[in-house]
Design a protein around this motif. Structure first.
Motif, PDB file in Angstrom:
ATOM      1  N   UNK B  93       0.825  -1.215   0.000  1.00 32.54           N
ATOM      2  CA  UNK B  93       0.000   0.000   0.000  1.00 32.54           C
ATOM      3  C   UNK B  93       0.858   1.263   0.000  1.00 32.54           C
ATOM      4  N   UNK B  97       0.747   4.008  -2.904  1.00 32.28           N
ATOM      5  CA  UNK B  97       0.388   5.409  -2.642  1.00 32.28           C
ATOM      6  C   UNK B  97       1.475   6.360  -3.133  1.00 32.28           C
ATOM      7  N   UNK B 100       1.353   6.587  -6.823  1.00 36.73           N
ATOM      8  CA  UNK B 100       0.134   7.288  -7.264  1.00 36.73           C
ATOM      9  C   UNK B 100       0.307   8.806  -7.116  1.00 36.73           C
ATOM     10  N   UNK B 101       0.976   9.213  -6.040  1.00 30.37           N
ATOM     11  CA  UNK B 101       1.236  10.663  -5.879  1.00 30.37           C
ATOM     12  C   UNK B 101       2.095  11.180  -7.028  1.00 30.37           C
ATOM     13  N   UNK B 104      -0.075  11.524 -10.124  1.00 33.63           N
ATOM     14  CA  UNK B 104      -0.898  12.748 -10.100  1.00 33.63           C
ATOM     15  C   UNK B 104      -0.042  13.951 -10.516  1.00 33.63           C
ATOM     16  N   UNK B 107       0.583  13.797 -14.247  1.00 39.53           N
ATOM     17  CA  UNK B 107      -0.658  14.041 -14.998  1.00 39.53           C
ATOM     18  C   UNK B 107      -0.976  15.532 -15.012  1.00 39.53           C
ATOM     19  N   UNK B 108      -0.768  16.159 -13.880  1.00 39.08           N
ATOM     20  CA  UNK B 108      -0.984  17.611 -13.806  1.00 39.08           C
ATOM     21  C   UNK B 108      -0.049  18.323 -14.787  1.00 39.08           C
ATOM     22  N   UNK B 123      -4.514   8.023 -18.464  1.00 37.67           N
ATOM     23  CA  UNK B 123      -5.932   7.626 -18.428  1.00 37.67           C
ATOM     24  C   UNK B 123      -6.088   6.134 -18.716  1.00 37.67           C
ATOM     25  N   UNK B 126      -5.418   4.472 -15.503  1.00 36.91           N
ATOM     26  CA  UNK B 126      -6.531   4.644 -14.561  1.00 36.91           C
ATOM     27  C   UNK B 126      -7.692   3.716 -14.923  1.00 36.91           C
ATOM     28  N   UNK B 127      -7.881   3.542 -16.221  1.00 36.04           N
ATOM     29  CA  UNK B 127      -8.934   2.626 -16.668  1.00 36.04           C
ATOM     30  C   UNK B 127      -8.597   1.184 -16.279  1.00 36.04           C
ATOM     31  N   UNK B 133      -9.902  -3.325 -10.013  1.00 36.00           N
ATOM     32  CA  UNK B 133     -10.424  -3.222  -8.649  1.00 36.00           C
ATOM     33  C   UNK B 133     -11.957  -3.216  -8.580  1.00 36.00           C
TER      34      UNK B 133
END
Lengths: 342, 139
Positions: B93, B97, B100-101, B104, B107-108, B123, B126-127, B133
């Motif tokens: 986990x 995490x 994933x940060x 983000x 992506x920004x 994307x 993310x799909x 999940x």
């Protein structure tokens, strides 16, 4: 933790004092779901007459961190109108009575919230009534109803931005894991802010199938759960009510009742307002983001042990997963529009 | 010893829903118990597949992040290259995490620089993540 006996005794004592009459409890039942308040249905004997009341008690934790006075104040202001809500009776912030603040409303009898067993014709009738009522709420002057004494009054220009900022804050405060899809939604919403609202309206905040009571003639007799109500753009409620999450396996039906186009048309007729598709797209993305924020918040409550209700775990895990898929369909480059299955 | 813990959870959930819930007195308890039963089924699925799904996510994110190193903060390389210390849920986990940060972050950046290729890559991830999940145990 409070027992049914304790709620029963406290309610009888409180109401006897308020009414100056002998009150005994003939039956009490805790109602499952919602989880923003603990809700109890009581059948009372008041001076020999049977009377039903609903007691809503603040739990230590809830899906939505709100003040009980907000919902009660909304009931007080809406009850005299043609929008049916339960009659508000009392609100108390005295923790000595029931450990937590609580409110008491008159029960609405012989009604239900579950639409799953309705025929297509019944769904049609109920759906049209649902969106007619929402349109009529949107058409009302919130200041004439006295909502300015209850909640802040935003300008038409800032209504959307204030809501976005609020729910972005909830996500930032409560997220246990980073949320890339929600963050992408927030950036998209900020890049594509809508024009000023057509008018300022009372926004119910959680207007959806399941949050109203209807009778055997499929007429809505009580719109419930006003704890997220505020003043803002009336398109917010319309978009929330149409979120695919509330449609389950009927993605083309607004809240599993009537086609989405028909729902919008009924709402436009009743409100006298226009649902511009471009502007509405912003509110639909916002609605899903707000939902994610609520699910994340409930997840945080469950994880921290603040709330142990199974519905918090369901919302925090299952609903977040489904809402993420909804937002993906809204925002991913290859799927810019279209209805999807929750 | 229970070797297949996920199946054990499913069986216990079924027993609770089919045999114990009908004996409860209040509608609230029955509804609550039913909800818990469904969640236990979902947890059983998660017990069986959760680590695998997260490791797949981690590999997926590593690949994307390595292809777009420009926007990454200093010190990110260790996250991208170092193997997981173990496969405990907390360890996996934590790495999930952290990556994933970073995702983000890039992506920004991709949106700001109009990098449509990188945006599409993210994307796409993310799909895939969402598909991996999906919770089927709760209707």
């Amino acid at each position: 933790m409070i027992t049914l006996d304790e709620v029963s005794t406290a309610t009888a004592g409180f109401l006897a004092e308020q009414w100056g009459k002998a009150v005994t409890v003939e039956a009490i039942e805790k109602i499952f779901g919602g989880a923003s308040r603990e809700t109890y249905r009581l059948t009372l004997n008041v001076d020999g007459k049977t009377r039903g009341v609903i007691v809503r008690r603040d739990p230590p934790s809830s899906l939505i961190d709100t003040e009980r006075e907000l919902e009660y104040g909304a009931y007080e202001r809406i009850f005299p109108t043609d929008i049916p809500v339960p009659e508000p009776l009392f609100v108390s912030n005295d923790p000595a009575i029931m450990q937590q603040p609580f409110s008491v409303m008159a029960a609405i009898n012989d009604c239900q919230t579950d639409v799953s067993l309705l025929s297509p014709e019944q769904k049609q009738q109920l759906g049209r009534h649902k969106y007619d009522l929402l349109g009529r709420l949107a058409a009302r002057d919130p200041l004439a109803l006295g909502f300015d004494e209850l909640v802040p009054v935003p300008s038409l220009e800032e209504a959307a931005a204030l809501q976005l900022a609020y729910w972005e804050g909830v996500i930032l405060d409560d997220e246990i894991h980073p949320q890339p899809i929600a963050q992408a939604a927030i950036r998209w919403l900020k890049r594509n802010m809508p024009p000023p609202a057509q008018k300022l309206s009372v926004v119910h905040g959680d207007y959806r199938t399941g949050n109203f009571l209807f009778d055997t003639d499929c007429q809505i007799q009580g719109v419930l759960d006003w704890e997220m109500c505020h003043l803002g753009d009336p398109l917010e409620d319309l978009a929330w009510s149409l979120d695919p999450l509330w449609s389950w396996n009927d993605p083309g039906l607004a809240g599993r009742l009537i086609p989405i186009d028909e729902a919008i048309s009924v709402w436009e007729s009743a409100s006298g307002l226009v649902c511009d598709p471009e502007v509405f797209r912003w509110w639909r993305v916002f609605a899903s983001l707000k939902a994610i924020a609520i699910w994340i918040s409930s997840s945080e409550d469950f994880e921290s042990g603040e709330g142990k209700d199974s519905i918090l775990a369901t919302a925090g895990w299952v609903m977040t997963e489904r809402q993420n898929r909804i937002l993906l369909e809204y925002l991913a480059p290859e799927s810019q529009s279209g209805e999807i299955e929750a | 010893m229970i070797p297949n813990t996920d199946n054990a959870l499913r069986m216990l959930s079924q027993r609770m829903m089919a045999q114990l819930l009908p004996d409860l007195k209040s509608n609230y308890s029955i509804s609550d118990g039913f909800m818990i039963g469904l969640l236990v089924n979902a947890i059983a699925d998660e017990m069986a597949e959760g680590i695998h799904r997260r490791v797949e996510d981690i590999e997926d994110m590593r690949r994307i992040l390595k292809s777009a190193p420009d926007g990454l903060p200093a010190g990110s390389a260790a996250l991208l290259d170092a193997p997981l210390e173990d496969l405990r849920l907390a360890t996996v986990n934590e790495r999930h995490d952290a990556l994933t940060r970073l995702l983000i972050l890039i992506q920004t950046r991709a949106e700001e620089t109009d990098d449509v290729t990188l945006q599409a890559e993210i994307w796409g991830y993310l799909r895939r993540h969402a598909a991996r999940h999906v919770i089927t145990a709760v209707p």
